[in-house]
Design a protein around this motif. Structure first.
Motif, PDB file in Angstrom:
ATOM      1  N   TYR A   1      -2.488  -5.179  -7.666  1.00 32.07           N
ATOM      2  CA  TYR A   1      -3.299  -6.268  -7.130  1.00 32.07           C
ATOM      3  C   TYR A   1      -3.949  -5.895  -5.801  1.00 32.07           C
ATOM      4  CZ  TYR A   1      -0.772  -8.702 -10.764  1.00 32.07           C
ATOM      5  OH  TYR A   1      -0.256  -9.062 -11.967  1.00 32.07           O
TER       6      TYR A   1
ATOM      7  N   LYS B   1       1.455  -9.425 -21.278  1.00 29.84           N
ATOM      8  CA  LYS B   1       2.811  -9.247 -21.783  1.00 29.84           C
ATOM      9  C   LYS B   1       3.515 -10.591 -21.873  1.00 29.84           C
ATOM     10  CE  LYS B   1       4.013  -4.527 -20.789  1.00 29.84           C
ATOM     11  NZ  LYS B   1       4.990  -3.638 -20.185  1.00 29.84           N
TER      12      LYS B   1
ATOM     13  N   LYS C   1      -2.809  -5.487  -2.797  1.00 29.28           N
ATOM     14  CA  LYS C   1      -2.427  -6.216  -1.586  1.00 29.28           C
ATOM     15  C   LYS C   1      -1.410  -5.370  -0.829  1.00 29.28           C
ATOM     16  CE  LYS C   1      -3.118 -10.696  -3.767  1.00 29.28           C
ATOM     17  NZ  LYS C   1      -2.495 -11.951  -4.195  1.00 29.28           N
TER      18      LYS C   1
ATOM     19  N   TYR D   1       2.734  -3.006 -26.847  1.00 29.66           N
ATOM     20  CA  TYR D   1       3.217  -3.780 -25.705  1.00 29.66           C
ATOM     21  C   TYR D   1       3.913  -2.906 -24.661  1.00 29.66           C
ATOM     22  CZ  TYR D   1       6.618  -6.925 -23.408  1.00 29.66           C
ATOM     23  OH  TYR D   1       7.404  -7.596 -22.518  1.00 29.66           O
TER      24      TYR D   1
ATOM     25  N   GLU E   1       5.543 -12.234 -24.912  1.00 26.42           N
ATOM     26  CA  GLU E   1       6.947 -12.629 -24.754  1.00 26.42           C
ATOM     27  C   GLU E   1       7.150 -14.081 -25.153  1.00 26.42           C
ATOM     28  OE1 GLU E   1       7.679 -11.602 -20.675  1.00 26.42           O
ATOM     29  OE2 GLU E   1       7.238  -9.499 -21.109  1.00 26.42           O
TER      30      GLU E   1
ATOM     31  N   MET F   1      -6.256   6.289  -4.238  1.00 17.72           N
ATOM     32  CA  MET F   1      -6.299   5.355  -3.100  1.00 17.72           C
ATOM     33  C   MET F   1      -5.799   5.972  -1.803  1.00 17.72           C
ATOM     34  SD  MET F   1      -4.171   2.077  -2.129  1.00 17.72           S
ATOM     35  CE  MET F   1      -4.298   0.911  -3.429  1.00 17.72           C
TER      36      MET F   1
ATOM     37  N   ASN G   1      -6.465  -3.869   1.502  1.00 20.43           N
ATOM     38  CA  ASN G   1      -6.435  -3.563   0.069  1.00 20.43           C
ATOM     39  C   ASN G   1      -6.337  -2.066  -0.201  1.00 20.43           C
ATOM     40  OD1 ASN G   1      -8.931  -2.541   0.634  1.00 20.43           O
ATOM     41  ND2 ASN G   1     -10.056  -4.235  -0.277  1.00 20.43           N
TER      42      ASN G   1
ATOM     43  N   ASN H   1       9.181  -8.465 -19.709  1.00 17.88           N
ATOM     44  CA  ASN H   1      10.217  -9.227 -20.394  1.00 17.88           C
ATOM     45  C   ASN H   1      11.333  -9.656 -19.457  1.00 17.88           C
ATOM     46  OD1 ASN H   1      11.148 -10.473 -22.647  1.00 17.88           O
ATOM     47  ND2 ASN H   1      12.233  -8.719 -23.450  1.00 17.88           N
TER      48      ASN H   1
ATOM     49  N   PRO I   1     -13.244   4.132  -7.742  1.00 19.27           N
ATOM     50  CA  PRO I   1     -12.090   3.406  -8.269  1.00 19.27           C
ATOM     51  C   PRO I   1     -12.441   1.923  -8.426  1.00 19.27           C
ATOM     52  CG  PRO I   1     -11.506   4.648  -6.303  1.00 19.27           C
ATOM     53  CD  PRO I   1     -12.991   4.667  -6.410  1.00 19.27           C
TER      54      PRO I   1
ATOM     55  N   LEU J   1      -5.393  -6.431 -16.221  1.00 12.12           N
ATOM     56  CA  LEU J   1      -4.055  -5.867 -16.022  1.00 12.12           C
ATOM     57  C   LEU J   1      -3.105  -6.420 -17.082  1.00 12.12           C
ATOM     58  CD1 LEU J   1      -3.799  -6.233 -12.167  1.00 12.12           C
ATOM     59  CD2 LEU J   1      -4.108  -4.125 -13.431  1.00 12.12           C
ATOM     60  N   GLU J   2      -1.993  -5.709 -17.291  1.00 13.71           N
ATOM     61  CA  GLU J   2      -1.159  -6.089 -18.425  1.00 13.71           C
ATOM     62  C   GLU J   2      -0.100  -7.162 -18.175  1.00 13.71           C
ATOM     63  OE1 GLU J   2      -1.320  -2.958 -17.178  1.00 13.71           O
ATOM     64  OE2 GLU J   2       0.682  -2.058 -17.076  1.00 13.71           O
ATOM     65  N   PRO J   3       0.386  -7.379 -16.921  1.00 13.21           N
ATOM     66  CA  PRO J   3       1.554  -8.268 -16.825  1.00 13.21           C
ATOM     67  C   PRO J   3       1.376  -9.628 -17.502  1.00 13.21           C
ATOM     68  CG  PRO J   3       1.196  -7.189 -14.745  1.00 13.21           C
ATOM     69  CD  PRO J   3       0.039  -6.817 -15.615  1.00 13.21           C
TER      70      PRO J   3
ATOM     71  N   PHE K   1      -8.410   0.210   0.875  1.00 18.17           N
ATOM     72  CA  PHE K   1      -9.710   0.877   1.039  1.00 18.17           C
ATOM     73  C   PHE K   1     -10.500   0.355   2.239  1.00 18.17           C
ATOM     74  CE2 PHE K   1      -8.884   1.141  -3.559  1.00 18.17           C
ATOM     75  CZ  PHE K   1      -8.965   2.501  -3.719  1.00 18.17           C
TER      76      PHE K   1
ATOM     77  N   LYS L   1      -8.186 -10.654  -8.175  1.00 18.54           N
ATOM     78  CA  LYS L   1      -7.121  -9.984  -7.425  1.00 18.54           C
ATOM     79  C   LYS L   1      -6.303 -10.980  -6.624  1.00 18.54           C
ATOM     80  CE  LYS L   1      -8.191  -5.212  -7.170  1.00 18.54           C
ATOM     81  NZ  LYS L   1      -9.505  -5.152  -7.819  1.00 18.54           N
ATOM     82  N   GLU L   2      -7.012 -11.872  -5.934  1.00 17.41           N
ATOM     83  CA  GLU L   2      -6.325 -12.839  -5.078  1.00 17.41           C
ATOM     84  C   GLU L   2      -5.395 -13.724  -5.910  1.00 17.41           C
ATOM     85  OE1 GLU L   2      -4.834 -14.786  -2.088  1.00 17.41           O
ATOM     86  OE2 GLU L   2      -6.127 -13.035  -1.838  1.00 17.41           O
ATOM     87  N   SER L   3      -5.869 -14.111  -7.102  1.00 18.86           N
ATOM     88  CA  SER L   3      -5.089 -15.046  -7.915  1.00 18.86           C
ATOM     89  C   SER L   3      -3.935 -14.350  -8.637  1.00 18.86           C
ATOM     90  CB  SER L   3      -5.989 -15.685  -8.963  1.00 18.86           C
ATOM     91  OG  SER L   3      -6.435 -14.695  -9.862  1.00 18.86           O
ATOM     92  N   GLU L   4      -3.994 -13.024  -8.711  1.00 20.35           N
ATOM     93  CA  GLU L   4      -3.027 -12.235  -9.475  1.00 20.35           C
ATOM     94  C   GLU L   4      -3.009 -12.607 -10.959  1.00 20.35           C
ATOM     95  OE1 GLU L   4       0.813 -11.602  -7.708  1.00 20.35           O
ATOM     96  OE2 GLU L   4      -0.039 -11.143  -5.754  1.00 20.35           O
TER      97      GLU L   4
ATOM     98  N   GLN M   1     -10.693  -0.440  -7.939  1.00 22.21           N
ATOM     99  CA  GLN M   1     -10.016  -1.240  -6.918  1.00 22.21           C
ATOM    100  C   GLN M   1     -10.837  -1.387  -5.633  1.00 22.21           C
ATOM    101  OE1 GLN M   1      -8.737   1.266  -8.613  1.00 22.21           O
ATOM    102  NE2 GLN M   1      -6.629   0.910  -9.213  1.00 22.21           N
ATOM    103  N   VAL M   2     -11.827  -0.543  -5.451  1.00 24.89           N
ATOM    104  CA  VAL M   2     -12.586  -0.620  -4.196  1.00 24.89           C
ATOM    105  C   VAL M   2     -13.493  -1.856  -4.235  1.00 24.89           C
ATOM    106  CG1 VAL M   2     -14.284   0.511  -2.721  1.00 24.89           C
ATOM    107  CG2 VAL M   2     -12.618   1.859  -3.919  1.00 24.89           C
ATOM    108  N   PRO M   3     -13.363  -2.743  -3.236  1.00 25.21           N
ATOM    109  CA  PRO M   3     -14.267  -3.889  -3.205  1.00 25.21           C
ATOM    110  C   PRO M   3     -15.708  -3.397  -3.124  1.00 25.21           C
ATOM    111  CG  PRO M   3     -12.519  -4.129  -1.581  1.00 25.21           C
ATOM    112  CD  PRO M   3     -12.409  -2.746  -2.128  1.00 25.21           C
TER     113      PRO M   3
END
Lengths: 290, 449
Positions: free
Chosen positions: A258, B414, A260, B205, B418, B99, A46, A242, B114, B409-411, A48, B401-404, B116-118
């Motif tokens: 993510y 969005k 990964k 957006y 949409e 990172m 990840n 989009n 951060p 997060l924005e994706p 880290f 994180k694993e599931s995304e 993101q650090v586990p």
């Protein structure tokens, strides 16, 4: 001391000495990171924590999950844009290699976009594509106002808009290369063909095109690799939203959103191989019969 | 000729190999702790402020104020600790840029943990700041990133999320009472659309990250401080109809579907949106309290800008206080005393949390700002989220994180917009089902490990 060596010795010493610097740079900044990437792609990491070796698991994930490959359909837009880009570049290069008024001005205009910074281009075109922005205004002026749409908001059009931006930007580069190649053809060949009654089209078809075949194939290779790895323009303009995400955007998101790194490295390695394969296939097609 | 080429080739290939091997074998050694009996977080206080010295590198994410406000901070800090030389480094994209640096030992003396650090890896990078027991008495929000009863970071501020709105636009639209429920909120936006020229709700957006702000108000929708870190983890499918997340984002979908947002979401602009809101061209935006001051300062109509709670159908209106980034100290730092002095000063004396982050201070000694006491009198409650139980520390983050799915997060946000404006042929339920599928797959995988 050095002058006592034989000519061949001297030559190889000099070759080695001169090549050490660029090759060290190449090794440090290209091959080493790529070697590391190969290693990361075999691990679960990840960014880290400790890396955990998992063999080819990442590759299996990418190849078995259609979601990772669906984005290649976006690359098709850039791929077809590539042919348009090459065609236009070749067309302008041919025309501007003959006698044309304001020749240098046009050369400058066509090459200029390539010199601009990609980020600036992204922001420029964001304004250009805005509702009531530059493009809509121009269409309105020439009476095509009914054709306006949300150039980035409409999912059927967004990739065409972005690929168009990309064509606008990179055409100048192909153009300059073609222009250089065409100008290396000696003038008396044209004169001889004119005496034989060839028109401009004949000259292009039988003199220019065969002479620059290698350059055309080189440009094609560059352009197709570029289409597969399109990143900058869609990333800056839409961030891949989009339905405009390309494979590289997805790779970057996998790594930095993510966390990964391993999986993203595997995706990058896959892209590298795809580009290598495309290049190899093209070399076969365009191989010189010598 | 050919022979020479082959020789050269072999030579260069071996050169490259040497470079690559040399590069690969430079993994850093674990630095061992110092041999003193007492941890630094206790010993530094015993020193005289004059004794503490060194060059300190402080990494921040505030590129906007690093050359102004932070320079002032350094001056004030030096009045107490004259022998510390403070340097700042501002990173635009903190998470992304820190990172790679954290794979070396060079990531400043003072930085943030951060996100993101586990959580279990935090002790590999950061200096402990005290035991959880001691720290909990003094600070809010330190339990979120504690490991084995040790605290490694203090939130630089605690902020809350709600709806920032323009009072004069509401007035012009004829909205007399602040909407409390989702239906009332949509009705209010429709009035804005009919009676004014303002954009009812501006999503931002294009920038993307403003959409992640919505997640901070999920607790308001849930109406329960236990939901986020405790109850949600008992549910492998937390996005079913009736679950807080489903209800929460259905509002996002609905306002977009009813065309109560900007005309073309893809060409929005964050910096401009602050100015437009101040001028009354935008009625509402869903944002954290940190943005309130920025929007008030973006024009001449500071008094028009206010903040209300996210509309909720729950019985109680809860503003959940979420920890901003955690300020931390590099475990490899050579100036730990100075670093501790800086962290201590920054949290207690800089005023950053209220003035620059629009929140409240993590220190319990510092009273609430006026804006909050006013809201409290109107019946809003400001509460901390219940921390995750010990056996589920960091689980939420891991599944996310694993599931995304990317709660923060924005994706995926969005995608909701949409779909709502008709750019995707998915219904809101389709989207929630796909979240559920991804989430439960990751959940099974991680919980069964």
């Amino acid at each position: 001391m050095f002058s006592k060596l034989s000519y061949k010795r001297q030559r190889s010493v000099i070759i080695v000495a001169f090549l050490i610097v660029p090759l060290t740079l190449l090794g440090t900044f290209s091959f080493l990171p790529v070697a590391n990437m190969f290693w990361y792609s075999l691990t679960e990491w990840n960014g880290f924590s400790d890396k955990e070796f998992i063999g080819l698991e990442n590759y299996r994930t990418v190849f078995t999950d259609p979601e990772y490959f669906r984005v290649f359909t976006v690359s098709l837009y850039y791929f077809f844009g590539t042919f348009l880009q090459m065609g236009l570049a070749l067309y302008f290069a041919t025309i501007l290699s003959f006698k044309v008024r304001m020749k240098n001005f046009f050369k400058g205009v066509i090459f200029f976009p390539y010199l601009l910074n990609g980020v600036a281009i992204g922001f420029m075109f964001l304004l250009f594509f805005q509702p009531e922005g530059g493009l809509d205004t121009i269409l309105g002026l020439v009476g095509l106002g009914d054709f306006t749409t949300h150039w980035l908001g409409n999912p059927d059009v967004i990739n065409i808009s972005l690929a168009g931006t990309s064509v606008w930007r990179y055409m100048g580069f192909n153009f300059i290369i073609f222009l250089g190649a065409i100008s290396s053809i000696p003038n008396d060949v044209y004169e001889a063909s004119e005496i034989d009654g060839a028109n401009r089209w004949h000259q292009f078809r039988y003199i220019i095109l065969p002479s620059i075949k290698i350059i055309v194939s080189l440009n094609l290779i560059l352009a197709i690799s570029g289409a597969l790895s399109a990143f900058e323009i869609p990333y800056i303009m839409t961030g891949g939203s989009n339905g405009s995400a390309t494979f590289v955007i997805q790779t970057v998101d996998t790594a930095f959103k993510y966390g990964k790194i391993g999986l993203a490295s595997a995706m990058a390695v896959i892209l590298l191989f795809i580009v290598i394969i495309v290049t190899a296939v093209q070399r076969k097609f365009f191989s010189e019969d010598d | 000729m050919l022979k020479l080429n082959q020789k050269l080739l072999v030579f260069f290939a071996s050169m490259l190999a040497i470079v690559v091997i040399a590069g690969c074998s430079s993994d850093s050694e674990e630095s061992s702790g110092e041999g003193s009996d007492q941890p630094t977080y206790e010993t530094w206080k015993e020193k005289d402020p004059e004794e503490i010295e060194g060059d300190l590198t402080v990494i921040t994410h505030r590129t906007d104020i690093v050359d102004t406000v932070y320079q002032e901070y350094a001056k004030q800090f030096n009045e107490i600790y004259p022998n510390v030389n403070v340097n700042f480094e501002a990173l635009t994209d903190y998470g992304g840029e820190i990172m790679p640096r954290m794979n070396t030992e060079d990531y400043g003396d003072v930085q943030y943990i951060p996100v993101q650090v586990p959580i279990e890896d935090i002790p590999n990078f950061f200096e402990p700041m005290g035991t959880l027991e001691d720290m909990q008495e003094k600070y809010l929000g330190v339990e979120e990133r504690q490991v084995d009863g040790k605290v490694y970071g203090i939130p630089i501020a605690l902020t809350y999320t709600g709806v920032i709105y323009n009072k004069s636009v509401f007035e012009e639209a004829g909205v007399t009472e602040l909407p409390k429920t989702q239906d009332e909120f949509i009705a209010a936006l429709e009035k804005v659309k009919e009676n004014t020229d303002a954009v009812p709700l501006y999503t931002n957006y294009a920038a993307g990250w403003p959409l992640t702000q919505w997640e901070g108000a999920v607790t308001t929708t849930a109406g329960n401080v236990d939901y986020y870190n405790v109850d949600m983890l008992d549910d492998p499918t937390p996005f079913d109809q009736g679950d807080p997340h489903y209800e929460h984002y259905s509002l996002m979908y609905e306002v977009a579907e009813k065309e109560l947002i900007e005309e073309d979401p893809l060409t929005t602009d964050w910096e401009a949106s602050k100015v437009r809101m101040n001028n009354g061209e935008i009625a509402t935006m869903v944002l954290g309290s940190w943005a309130l001051e920025q929007i008030q300062g973006a024009g001449e109509n500071a008094d028009d800008i206010g903040m209300m709670a996210f509309p909720t159908d729950a019985e109680e209106t809860i503003f959940s206080l979420g920890a901003d980034l955690n300020i931390s100290i590099n475990k490899n730092s050579e100036n730990k005393d100075a670093a501790f002095a800086w962290v201590d000063w920054f949290i207690h004396d800089s005023g950053y949390s209220v003035e620059q982050a629009g929140g409240i201070s993590a220190s319990k000694d510092i009273p609430l700002p006026d804006a909050l006491t006013a809201a409290q009198e109107e019946g809003a409650q400001f509460e901390m989220l219940t921390p995750a139980p010990d056996d589920k520390q960091g689980l939420l983050d891991e599944v996310d994180k694993e599931s995304e799915v990317g709660l923060w997060l924005e994706p995926n946000k969005k995608i909701i917009i949409e779909a709502a404006i008709g750019n995707r042929d998915e219904s809101y339920d389709d989207i929630m089902n796909s979240w559920n599928e991804d989430w439960s797959a990751a959940y099974e995988e991680i919980v069964s490990e």
